[in-house]
Design an enzyme around this catalytic site. Structure first.
Site, PDB file in Angstrom:
ATOM      1  N   HIS A   1       0.853  -1.184   0.000  1.00  0.00           N
ATOM      2  CA  HIS A   1       0.000   0.000   0.000  1.00  0.00           C
ATOM      3  C   HIS A   1       0.890   1.234   0.000  1.00  0.00           C
ATOM      4  O   HIS A   1       1.984   1.221   0.567  1.00  0.00           O
ATOM      5  CB  HIS A   1      -0.916   0.004   1.234  1.00  0.00           C
ATOM      6  CG  HIS A   1      -2.053   0.980   1.143  1.00  0.00           C
ATOM      7  ND1 HIS A   1      -1.904   2.307   1.458  1.00  0.00           N
ATOM      8  CD2 HIS A   1      -3.349   0.821   0.769  1.00  0.00           C
ATOM      9  CE1 HIS A   1      -3.062   2.929   1.287  1.00  0.00           C
ATOM     10  NE2 HIS A   1      -3.946   2.052   0.861  1.00  0.00           N
TER      11      HIS A   1
ATOM     12  N   ASP B   1      -8.123  -4.458  -0.338  1.00  0.00           N
ATOM     13  CA  ASP B   1      -8.615  -4.855  -1.661  1.00  0.00           C
ATOM     14  C   ASP B   1      -8.425  -6.340  -1.927  1.00  0.00           C
ATOM     15  O   ASP B   1      -9.108  -6.911  -2.782  1.00  0.00           O
ATOM     16  CB  ASP B   1      -7.892  -4.051  -2.753  1.00  0.00           C
ATOM     17  CG  ASP B   1      -8.090  -2.564  -2.601  1.00  0.00           C
ATOM     18  OD1 ASP B   1      -9.248  -2.143  -2.484  1.00  0.00           O
ATOM     19  OD2 ASP B   1      -7.088  -1.820  -2.582  1.00  0.00           O
TER      20      ASP B   1
END
Length: 452
Positions: free
Chosen positions: A331, A388
């Site tokens: 991320h 996600d």
């Protein structure tokens, strides 16, 4: 109109948040230009949590230079008291409440109220707030014709961007962004109407009749109803799936100054209509590097196909010369395990137990996670699964098509966009966004126009 009980609390708590002035000078730093030996002193500001920041607002006046920070990776663009994120420790808080606590103990409406009003609601405050949300769920009938003007196979995000932007034409009074009452009304309308527009965009893509909202249902129950009900058969909302959707919306409600939130703030800084600002945020969210990441995870898992091919793709991900990326790992901000991913991992098991779906992609995802988390390369590079990685699989098990994943992300995120927009509008130090650049083009040129 706005319920008086809700509006009174909204004005007294939100517009005068005591935390907004807490960023105060802590010390200073001295910047020395090694070319000239000249030094300038710049103040350091301290927030309530997180790294201190250097105030460079006077840098150009003192030095004649700008800072260079592509992607704003090290730049605080605003002061905010809404969301705190510590990527090194894997911490995410809304108004000081850990995301894990909110996901376990609250409903999405509670979190919406929290983001807008700086605290969780009392029973009476929640009742008044939910009543206002239900009051604004309907959209004008003209929107039906507007949606039907899109190509039948248009991506639902294309419809969402267009329709939300067009709503500014139906609610022109919200253009008075200097009015606290008009801002409050616009906020409620956006949170309330986005699920209706999202569900209608989906129904239109299927060629099915639009389903109108029901005020006897909760926020998440109503969204599921509008998405999956049809006139030809009764539809009963599964409470387990409604709770799961509620948690998913909470996890996506806000995430500090990300790409789409910054887009909303940038658009809002010009005093644009709030519906137009949110439409800009939706457009930014649409990109696969932002809101479309969970859809990309499913495509990647489908490409891998079988357990036996996982080592092959792990090797490709580790090869710097290979363009393949392991989607759902790592991320921009988190250098630790994404706290939302932990909640989503648990949610994934609950949804699959309820639906009984035997999805081979789930087994593939579990094995991929196990191998990646035991690989020294991923450990050393702190490439942990993010939200996600599992959210796409959960939404697929609930019956949502991949084209609706980012749309649902937008439905959950709209309250964060609205809260950030309103905070920006009330910050006396906020100015129109106007980044500078490092120019690398041609200098003075002289030429003659070509003759025909």
């Amino acid at each position: 109109g706005i319920n008086a009980e809700y509006m009174g609390h909204f004005l007294s708590v939100y517009f005068f948040s005591p935390h907004m002035d807490s960023a105060s000078p802590a010390s200073s730093v001295v910047l020395t230009d090694n070319r000239t030996g000249k030094s300038v002193e710049l103040p350091v500001l301290a927030g309530t949590q997180g790294p201190d920041v250097i105030d460079i607002s006077t840098l150009y006046a003192k030095t004649g230079m700008f800072t260079f920070d592509p992607g704003f990776a090290a730049t605080a663009s605003c002061r905010s008291s809404i969301t705190y994120l510590d990527g090194e420790k894997g911490v995410l808080q809304y108004r000081g409440y850990p995301i894990e606590y909110l996901a376990e103990n609250c409903e999405y409406m509670d979190v919406c109220y929290l983001l807008l009003n700086d605290d969780l609601p009392t029973t009476s405050q929640r009742r008044a707030f939910v009543s206002q949300i239900k009051h604004h769920r309907m959209v004008t009938e003209s929107i039906r014709s507007f949606i039907e003007g899109f190509h039948r196979y248009a991506h639902p995000m294309a419809v969402l961007v267009g329709v939300v932007g067009a709503l500014s034409a139906f609610f022109q009074e919200t253009s008075d962004v200097h009015s606290p009452e008009k801002r409050a009304t616009a906020s409620l309308q956006l949170i309330s109407k986005l699920p209706t527009v999202a569900a209608w965009a989906y129904k239109y893509s299927l060629g099915e009749p639009f389903v109108y909202p029901r005020n006897d249902l909760s926020f998440s129950e109503n969204l599921l109803y509008m998405m999956f009900a049809t006139p030809c058969a009764p539809y009963k909302v599964n409470p387990v799936l409604a709770k799961a959707l509620d948690v998913i919306l909470i996890l996506h409600a806000d995430h500090e100054q990300n790409a789409s939130t910054s887009t909303v703030r940038n658009a809002g800084s010009s005093l644009a209509n709030p519906f137009a600002c949110i439409a800009a945020g939706i457009a930014s969210l649409w990109g696969p590097s932002h809101g479309g990441a969970n859809e990309a995870v499913l495509k990647m898992l489908s490409e891998i196909g079988t357990m036996e091919r996982i080592p092959e793709f792990i090797a490709k991900a580790k090869d710097p010369k290979d363009p393949f990326r392991l989607m759902g790992f790592g991320h921009r901000v988190y250098k630790n395990y994404d706290p939302r991913a932990k909640v989503m991992h648990t949610l994934c098991k609950q949804v699959f137990e309820q639906t009984g779906v035997d999805d081979p992609l789930l087994q593939l995802a579990v094995e991929l996670e196990r191998i990646a988390l035991s690989d020294e390369y991923f450990i050393s590079h702190k490439l942990y699964p993010n939200v996600d990685f599992y959210s796409g699989i959960v939404l697929r098990a609930m019956g949502f098509p991949t084209s609706m994943f980012t749309v649902l992300f937008a439905v959950g995120r709209v309250v964060g966009w609205v809260a950030q927009w309103k905070e920006m509008m009330e910050d006396p130090k906020q100015r129109i966004s106007r980044p500078r650049q490092l120019y690398v083009g041609h200098t003075d040129r002289v030429g003659k126009p070509s003759k025909l």
